[in-house]
Design a protein around this motif. Structure first.
Motif, mmCIF file in Angstrom:
data_model
loop_
_atom_site.group_PDB
_atom_site.id
_atom_site.type_symbol
_atom_site.label_atom_id
_atom_site.label_comp_id
_atom_site.label_asym_id
_atom_site.label_seq_id
_atom_site.Cartn_x
_atom_site.Cartn_y
_atom_site.Cartn_z
ATOM 1 N N LEU A 1 0.823 -1.201 0.000
ATOM 2 C CA LEU A 1 0.000 0.000 0.000
ATOM 3 C C LEU A 1 0.864 1.260 0.000
ATOM 4 N N THR A 2 0.345 2.325 -0.558
ATOM 5 C CA THR A 2 1.059 3.601 -0.565
ATOM 6 C C THR A 2 1.338 4.063 0.858
ATOM 7 N N GLU A 3 0.376 3.819 1.754
ATOM 8 C CA GLU A 3 0.529 4.236 3.146
ATOM 9 C C GLU A 3 1.682 3.510 3.840
ATOM 10 N N ALA A 4 2.103 2.380 3.278
ATOM 11 C CA ALA A 4 3.170 1.605 3.907
ATOM 12 C C ALA A 4 4.494 2.358 3.896
ATOM 13 N N ILE A 5 4.660 3.274 2.963
ATOM 14 C CA ILE A 5 5.915 4.017 2.873
ATOM 15 C C ILE A 5 6.172 4.802 4.155
ATOM 16 N N GLU A 6 5.129 5.416 4.700
ATOM 17 C CA GLU A 6 5.282 6.154 5.945
ATOM 18 C C GLU A 6 5.629 5.203 7.092
ATOM 19 N N SER A 7 5.028 4.015 7.085
ATOM 20 C CA SER A 7 5.331 3.021 8.115
ATOM 21 C C SER A 7 6.776 2.552 8.008
ATOM 22 N N MET A 8 7.264 2.455 6.790
ATOM 23 C CA MET A 8 8.662 2.067 6.596
ATOM 24 C C MET A 8 9.592 3.112 7.213
ATOM 25 N N LYS A 9 9.266 4.382 6.980
ATOM 26 C CA LYS A 9 10.085 5.454 7.546
ATOM 27 C C LYS A 9 10.046 5.418 9.072
ATOM 28 N N GLU A 10 8.861 5.218 9.627
ATOM 29 C CA GLU A 10 8.725 5.166 11.079
ATOM 30 C C GLU A 10 9.518 3.990 11.660
ATOM 31 N N THR A 11 9.523 2.881 10.931
ATOM 32 C CA THR A 11 10.257 1.702 11.393
ATOM 33 C C THR A 11 11.757 1.954 11.385
ATOM 34 N N ILE A 12 12.262 2.542 10.305
ATOM 35 C CA ILE A 12 13.695 2.822 10.218
ATOM 36 C C ILE A 12 14.096 3.871 11.246
ATOM 37 N N ASP A 13 13.217 4.845 11.475
ATOM 38 C CA ASP A 13 13.483 5.852 12.515
ATOM 39 C C ASP A 13 13.594 5.187 13.889
ATOM 40 N N ALA A 14 12.710 4.201 14.129
ATOM 41 C CA ALA A 14 12.724 3.493 15.417
ATOM 42 C C ALA A 14 13.998 2.664 15.568
ATOM 43 N N ILE A 15 14.436 2.058 14.473
ATOM 44 C CA ILE A 15 15.679 1.273 14.503
ATOM 45 C C ILE A 15 16.862 2.192 14.804
ATOM 46 N N SER A 16 16.836 3.388 14.213
ATOM 47 C CA SER A 16 17.896 4.372 14.461
ATOM 48 C C SER A 16 17.866 4.848 15.907
ATOM 49 N N ALA A 17 16.654 5.125 16.406
ATOM 50 C CA ALA A 17 16.503 5.621 17.777
ATOM 51 C C ALA A 17 16.982 4.589 18.797
#
Length: 212
Positions: A149-165
């Motif tokens: 889904l197009t909305e998944a792109i934002e979830s991907m960013k949130e996931t990578i941000d969480a991995i970074s955090a």
């Protein structure tokens, strides 16, 4: 594209399990390149994704497609066996939060396992914290974030941000994948690579894992 390929794609999109598997067995018996079959599966799943976003398909339809896919991969997986089953390392893969598509993910998982990787499949609708926990537990070399889904792109960013955090970003390579992903998606989410194709995606996984 030949009529046989179009018929196969249409059978999968129409959820005609019997016809789809019958056509698949005919293609395998004829010695057709399994990579071409996977390309047709990808085309069919793109259509399925569009119908889901348009409201013409529902979760139950996705589940049916998933069941047909399992049968398809059971038939195709032996054709991708390399014979070299030395463990090449651990990969974590999952469909990001808010998305329940697992067709492309399942194809990639099967191919990676055939390549000799240990794959930890977290499933669908996986929240960022679950990826973080899995990285801490399994210490993978590559993490794959999947979504259709197009909305998944934002979830991907949130996931990578969480991995970074969590201080884990420099410990893993991350690939985002799915029909809506592209170079812009990779740059926006902060991933290391992207793929919208299962077979080329496996090649990218290999490169990120340092396996040539």
């Amino acid at each position: 594209m030949t009529d046989e390929r179009e018929n196969f794609i249409n059978a999968l999109v129409d959820l005609d399990e019997t016809k789809c598997i019958e056509l698949l067995k005919q293609r395998v018996a004829a010695g057709e390149d399994p990579g071409i079959v996977l390309e047709d599966v990808r085309k069919a799943t793109d259509i399925v994704g569009e119908r889901f976003e348009d409201g013409r398909f529902f979760v139950s339809d996705l589940m049916m497609v998933g069941e047909i896919l399992k049968q398809i991969m059971e038939i195709l997986r032996p054709l991708f066996e390399t014979g070299d089953m030395e463990d090449k390392g651990t990969i974590i893969i999952g469909t990001v939060g808010g998305d329940v598509h697992d067709i492309g993910k399942n194809i990639v998982t099967a191919l990676l396992e055939a390549e000799g990787f240990t794959v930890i499949d977290l499933g669908i609708d996986v929240p960022p914290e679950a990826f973080v926990s899995a990285i801490k537990e399994h210490k993978p070399i590559v993490v794959g974030l999947s979504g259709l889904l197009t909305e998944a792109i934002e979830s991907m960013k949130e996931t990578i941000d969480a991995i970074s955090a969590a201080g884990l970003r420099d410990q893993v390579k991350i690939i985002v994948g799915g029909g809506r992903t592209d170079l812009e998606t990779m740059e926006y989410t902060g991933a290391d690579a992207w793929s919208d194709n299962a077979t080329s995606g496996v090649t990218t996984f290999r490169k990120l894992a340092g396996v040539e």
